[in-house]
Design a protein around this motif. Structure first.
Motif, PDB file in Angstrom:
ATOM      1  N   GLU A 311       0.860  -1.171   0.000  1.00  0.00           N
ATOM      2  CA  GLU A 311       0.000   0.000   0.000  1.00  0.00           C
ATOM      3  C   GLU A 311       0.906   1.234   0.000  1.00  0.00           C
ATOM      4  O   GLU A 311       2.061   1.168   0.440  1.00  0.00           O
ATOM      5  CB  GLU A 311      -0.909  -0.002   1.226  1.00  0.00           C
ATOM      6  N   GLN A 459       5.078 -10.648   6.120  1.00  0.00           N
ATOM      7  CA  GLN A 459       4.381 -10.757   4.845  1.00  0.00           C
ATOM      8  C   GLN A 459       3.862 -12.160   4.564  1.00  0.00           C
ATOM      9  O   GLN A 459       4.322 -13.147   5.129  1.00  0.00           O
ATOM     10  CB  GLN A 459       5.273 -10.288   3.703  1.00  0.00           C
ATOM     11  N   ILE A 515       0.754  -9.496   0.868  1.00  0.00           N
ATOM     12  CA  ILE A 515       0.005  -8.888   1.972  1.00  0.00           C
ATOM     13  C   ILE A 515       1.037  -8.552   3.049  1.00  0.00           C
ATOM     14  O   ILE A 515       1.792  -9.432   3.474  1.00  0.00           O
ATOM     15  CB  ILE A 515      -1.050  -9.854   2.552  1.00  0.00           C
ATOM     16  N   TYR A 516       1.062  -7.312   3.517  1.00  0.00           N
ATOM     17  CA  TYR A 516       2.165  -6.873   4.370  1.00  0.00           C
ATOM     18  C   TYR A 516       1.695  -6.231   5.669  1.00  0.00           C
ATOM     19  O   TYR A 516       0.658  -5.553   5.705  1.00  0.00           O
ATOM     20  CB  TYR A 516       3.038  -5.852   3.624  1.00  0.00           C
ATOM     21  N   GLU A 517       2.493  -6.447   6.716  1.00  0.00           N
ATOM     22  CA  GLU A 517       2.416  -5.674   7.947  1.00  0.00           C
ATOM     23  C   GLU A 517       3.756  -4.961   8.068  1.00  0.00           C
ATOM     24  O   GLU A 517       4.789  -5.599   8.265  1.00  0.00           O
ATOM     25  CB  GLU A 517       2.191  -6.588   9.150  1.00  0.00           C
ATOM     26  N   LEU A 550      -1.453  -7.693   9.502  1.00  0.00           N
ATOM     27  CA  LEU A 550      -1.648  -8.503   8.289  1.00  0.00           C
ATOM     28  C   LEU A 550      -3.121  -8.641   7.932  1.00  0.00           C
ATOM     29  O   LEU A 550      -3.503  -8.553   6.764  1.00  0.00           O
ATOM     30  CB  LEU A 550      -1.027  -9.897   8.495  1.00  0.00           C
ATOM     31  N   SER A 553      -4.405  -5.384   6.440  1.00  0.00           N
ATOM     32  CA  SER A 553      -3.853  -5.202   5.091  1.00  0.00           C
ATOM     33  C   SER A 553      -4.542  -6.128   4.091  1.00  0.00           C
ATOM     34  O   SER A 553      -4.785  -5.749   2.940  1.00  0.00           O
ATOM     35  CB  SER A 553      -2.345  -5.470   5.095  1.00  0.00           C
ATOM     36  N   GLY A 554      -4.862  -7.354   4.548  1.00  0.00           N
ATOM     37  CA  GLY A 554      -5.566  -8.293   3.685  1.00  0.00           C
ATOM     38  C   GLY A 554      -6.967  -7.809   3.359  1.00  0.00           C
ATOM     39  O   GLY A 554      -7.430  -7.940   2.216  1.00  0.00           O
ATOM     40  N   LYS A 557      -7.014  -5.426   0.543  1.00  0.00           N
ATOM     41  CA  LYS A 557      -6.934  -6.097  -0.757  1.00  0.00           C
ATOM     42  C   LYS A 557      -8.292  -6.684  -1.144  1.00  0.00           C
ATOM     43  O   LYS A 557      -8.663  -6.711  -2.315  1.00  0.00           O
ATOM     44  CB  LYS A 557      -5.884  -7.211  -0.702  1.00  0.00           C
ATOM     45  N   THR A 563      -8.439  -9.895  -4.078  1.00  0.00           N
ATOM     46  CA  THR A 563      -8.540 -11.266  -3.597  1.00  0.00           C
ATOM     47  C   THR A 563      -9.868 -11.453  -2.869  1.00  0.00           C
ATOM     48  O   THR A 563     -10.673 -10.525  -2.773  1.00  0.00           O
ATOM     49  CB  THR A 563      -7.339 -11.619  -2.700  1.00  0.00           C
ATOM     50  N   MET A 568      -8.184 -14.644   2.149  1.00  0.00           N
ATOM     51  CA  MET A 568      -7.627 -13.876   3.269  1.00  0.00           C
ATOM     52  C   MET A 568      -7.693 -14.689   4.554  1.00  0.00           C
ATOM     53  O   MET A 568      -6.768 -14.701   5.358  1.00  0.00           O
ATOM     54  CB  MET A 568      -8.442 -12.600   3.433  1.00  0.00           C
ATOM     55  N   THR A 572      -4.285 -15.758   6.662  1.00  0.00           N
ATOM     56  CA  THR A 572      -4.103 -15.086   7.951  1.00  0.00           C
ATOM     57  C   THR A 572      -4.543 -15.967   9.115  1.00  0.00           C
ATOM     58  O   THR A 572      -4.515 -15.546  10.264  1.00  0.00           O
ATOM     59  CB  THR A 572      -4.875 -13.753   8.008  1.00  0.00           C
TER      60      THR A 572
END
Length: 578
Positions: A311, A459, A515-517, A550, A553-554, A557, A563, A568, A572
Motif C-alpha cells: 500500500e 508478509q 500482503i504486508y504488515e 496482516l 492489510s488483507g 486487498k 482477492t 484472506m 491469515t
C-alpha cells in the motif's frame, strides 16, 4: 485539472510545464521529484505509476514539448518489431520498445523520452541512430509484459521438440565430492525426456516448487502453484529409483549416498537470454528418496517495488528505511511468503556504484550483478556469523543475511547496525511484533533491539482473483463487522468478489499478491521494547501508531477486489465460518 500555484517557478523544464498545464499540483510535483530520485526512477514513470498524473495527458504534453510523434499503441503492428534489435535486458531495464527499423534508423517507443541513458544504451547496443516515438507509459508497460511473456512461451515451445538435448548444468562442483559415476539413469533416454518435460511443465504453469514423492505402492509428482500444492502426475512406482538418480545426477549430488539428505542445483537454459535455476534437496524417506525442487527465476528479483503489492503508506515506510545510512530492516514470514523477493528488491534499489554490498545466504538463490554474494557452508565452518565477521573487515555499506538463526549472528548483526551499516535480514516469525520479542528471546538485550531495528515487515502471499470469472458476493453487514471490517469501510460501498474458475485460471485464482504488515520502530514502540513488553503490547502500540496488521492489510486487498475473503482467511489463519 489541478490549479497552478506561484510555487511552480521553483521547477525546471518538464516538471514546470506539467505544473503550468495543470496536470500536476505543485506540492505533489515537489514530493514526486524527491521520491523519484530516492527510488532511482524517472519522474514520468513515478508520476504515472503512482497515478499522480494521467498517462495519456503526460504523453500528449511530452510529444508537444520535444517535437516527437505521438503513437497510439493500438495501431502498432507487432510483426514489424525488429527481432534482431529486441534486447530483452534493455527493454526491461529502460521500459522501451523498438517498433520499426528503416535503414540505419531505429524507431523506439518510449513513455519517457527524457531518458537519454536509454537512448544511448540502445544506440550503443544496435549501432543505429535512434528516433523516439512517445506513447502512454502505462500501456507501454502492459505491452512489454505481454511481448516478454509471449517470447518466453516461444522459447519453450521449441524445447518441447528436443527434450533429450536441453542445455542443463548442475551447480558448482564440490572438489571433495566422490565421483558420481554413470548410472543407467544417464543413459535412459525415456527418463531423461520425462524429467525434462516435467521441468518445462512446471515453468510453463508458473509453479514455485516441485515435489517428487515415493510411497509404498505409488509415486506422485506435485507442483506448488499460487501457494497451493496440486498433483501433476503419477508415474509408475517402479521408476522411483531412476527418477531420483536422474535428478541427483543433474544437480551434481552423490548418487551413491541414499541415507543422508543432500543439496544441489540445476541450471536449465531456455534460450540465449533466459535461464532458470532449480534448488534441489533430497530427503531419505521410508520408501525411497523424496526430492524437492525450488524454482529460482532471476526475473522475479527485478520486479520493482511497485509490483510487490505494498500500500502507498507501507511503500513509503519501506523506502524511508532503505534510505537510512544505518540500522536493521527485518523481513519475516513463513517459507514461500516472498521474503527473498522483498530482500532482493530492496538490494536492487540500494545497488549503486557508490555502495559496497555483501550478502550471506544459504544458499544464494539469485545472482545479482554488482553485489558480493557468499554461500554459507556449515560443513567447512562458513556460518552466517563467520561470514558476517568477514564482511565487517571488507569496508561494507550494506549487509544482507539470509536469516538470523542464533544469538551470535544476531549480536554481530546488531553491532553492525549500530556502527554505521545498513543490515537486511529475515526471521521466521508470524508477525512484526513477534520478531522483536524473538530477538529478545534469543538473548539480544532489549536496549540493543530498540536502538538498532528501524523497520519490521511481516508478509504473506495471497492468491489473486481471476479478473475474467470472479463474481460479486453478498454478505450481511453484521458478518462483515465480525470479520474485521469497520463502519467507515462499509460506508465506501465496496464490492466483495468470490472465485469461480474458468479456462484462464485455476479454481478462480490467477497469480499472487503480497500482503504486508509494515511496522516502524517509533519512540513509543522502542520504549515498550526496553520495558520488556510482550508482542501483544507491541502490536497494540503498532496499531495505535497507524500501522495496519496482516489481517487489516488483507481486508484492504479484499475491498479492492484483488482477492477474496476465503483466501484472506486462509493465509491469515482466521476461520471463515466466524
Amino acid at each position: 485539472m489541478a490549479t497552478p500555484t506561484s510555487s511552480n517557478t521553483s521547477f525546471g523544464g518538464l516538471a514546470k510545464r506539467l505544473v503550468n498545464e495543470g496536470l500536476v499540483d505543485a506540492a505533489a510535483m515537489q514530493k514526486a521529484l524527491i521520491e523519484s530520485q530516492r527510488e532511482q526512477a524517472s519522474l514520468i514513470s513515478y508520476l504515472v505509476t503512482n497515478k499522480i498524473a494521467k498517462a495519456a495527458q503526460v504523453a500528449w504534453l511530452m510529444a508537444d514539448e520535444f517535437g516527437d510523434p505521438l503513437l497510439d499503441l493500438d495501431c502498432l503492428d507487432l510483426d514489424l518489431i525488429p527481432k534482431e534489435n529486441f534486447d530483452e535486458k534493455i527493454v526491461k531495464q529502460y521500459n522501451v520498445l523498438p517498433i520499426f527499423k528503416r535503414g540505419k534508423r531505429l524507431f523506439v517507443a518510449m513513455g519517457d523520452p527524457t531518458r537519454l541513458d536509454a537512448i544511448d544504451a540502445i544506440r550503443f547496443n544496435t549501432g543505429l541512430s535512434v528516433e523516439t516515438v512517445v506513447v502512454e507509459q502505462d500501456r507501454l508497460l502492459k505491452l512489454i509484459d505481454k511481448i516478454l511473456e509471449s517470447n518466453s512461451k516461444n522459447d519453450m515451445t521449441g524445447l518441447d521438440d528436443d527434450l533429450e538435448n536441453l542445455d542443463i548444468t548442475g551447480g558448482e562442483e564440490d572438489p571433495n565430492k566422490k565421483d558420481s559415476g554413470t548410472t543407467s539413469a544417464e543413459d535412459d533416454a525415456p527418463i531423461v525426456k520425462y524429467i525434462n518435460k516435467i521441468l518445462l511443465d512446471a515453468i510453463k504453469m508458473g509453479a514455485s516448487d516441485l515435489h517428487f514423492e515415493p510411497y509404498e505402492k505409488s509415486y506422485r509428482i506435485r507442483f506448488r502453484m499460487d501457494g497451493v500444492l496440486r498433483e501433476h502426475t503419477r508415474p509408475p512406482v517402479q521408476l522411483s529409483g531412476k527418477l531420483a538418480a536422474r535428478l541427483k545426477v543433474m544437480s551434481q549430488m552423490d548418487i551413491s549416498e541414499r541415507r543422508l539428505p543432500q543439496d544441489g542445483r540445476i541450471k536449465l537454459k531456455l534460450s540465449k537470454t533466459r535461464a532458470i535455476d532449480f534448488r534441489v534437496n533430497s530427503l531419505p524417506t521410508l520408501f525411497g528418496e523424496k526430492l524437492c525442487l525450488r524454482i529460482l527465476d532471476p526475473s522475479s528479483a527485478m520486479l520493482g517495488i511497485d509490483a510487490l503489492g505494498y500500500e502507498p503508506e507501507q511503500k513509503a515506510l519501506f523506502m524511508a528505511a532503505l534510505d537510512k545510512p544505518q540500522g536493521m530492516l527485518l523481513i519475516t514470514g513463513p517459507t514461500g511468503s516472498g521474503k527473498t523477493v522483498s530482500l532482493y528488491t530492496g538490494l536492487n534499489i540500494l545497488n549503486t556504484e557508490e555502495t559496497n554490498i555483501a550478502t550471506a545466504e544459504d544458499p544464494v538463490e539469485i545472482n545479482l550483478e554488482g553485489i558480493n554474494q557468499v554461500n554459507v557452508n556449515v560443513k567447512v565452518g562458513l556460518t552466517f556469523a563467520v561470514a558476517l565477521k568477514a564482511f565487517l573487515r571488507q569496508d561494507p555499506d550494506i549487509i544482507m543475511l539470509g536469516e538470523i538463526r542464533d544469538l551470535e549472528t544476531a549480536e554481530i548483526a546488531v553491532k553492525a547496525a549500530q556502527t554505521g551499516h545498513m543490515v537486511l535480514s529475515t526471521l521466521h516469525t508470524n508477525s512484526a511484533p513477534e520478531t522483536l520479542t524473538r530477538l529478545r528471546n534469543m538473548g539480544v538485550p532489549s536496549f540493543n533491539i530498540a536502538t538498532s531495528v528501524n523497520l519490521v515487515i511481516a508478509q504473506r502471499l495471497g492468491r489473486r482473483l481471476c479478473s475474467a470469472c470472479k463474481i460479486p458476493m453478498d454478505i450481511p453487514k453484521a458478518s462483515l463487522l465480525e470479520m474485521g471490517f469497520t463502519e467507515s469501510d462499509l460506508a465506501q460501498n465496496f464490492t466483495l468478489y468470490q472465485p469461480v474458475g474458468c479456462d484462464q485460471c485455476r479454481d478462480g485464482y490467477k497469480g499472487r499478491v503480497g500482503i504486508y504488515e509494515v511496522m516502524k520502530v517509533t519512540p513509543r514502540i522502542a520504549r515498550i521494547i526496553m520495558e520488556e513488553g510482550n508482542s501483544i503490547e507491541i502490536a497494540d502500540a503498532s496499531r495505535a501508531e497507524g500501522f495496519p496488521d496482516l489481517r487489516r492489510s488483507g481486508l484492504v486487498k479484499v475491498m479492492s477486489g484483488i482477492t477474496s475473503l476465503q483466501e484472506m482467511d486462509r493465509i491469515t489463519g482466521v476461520d471463515a465460518s466466524h
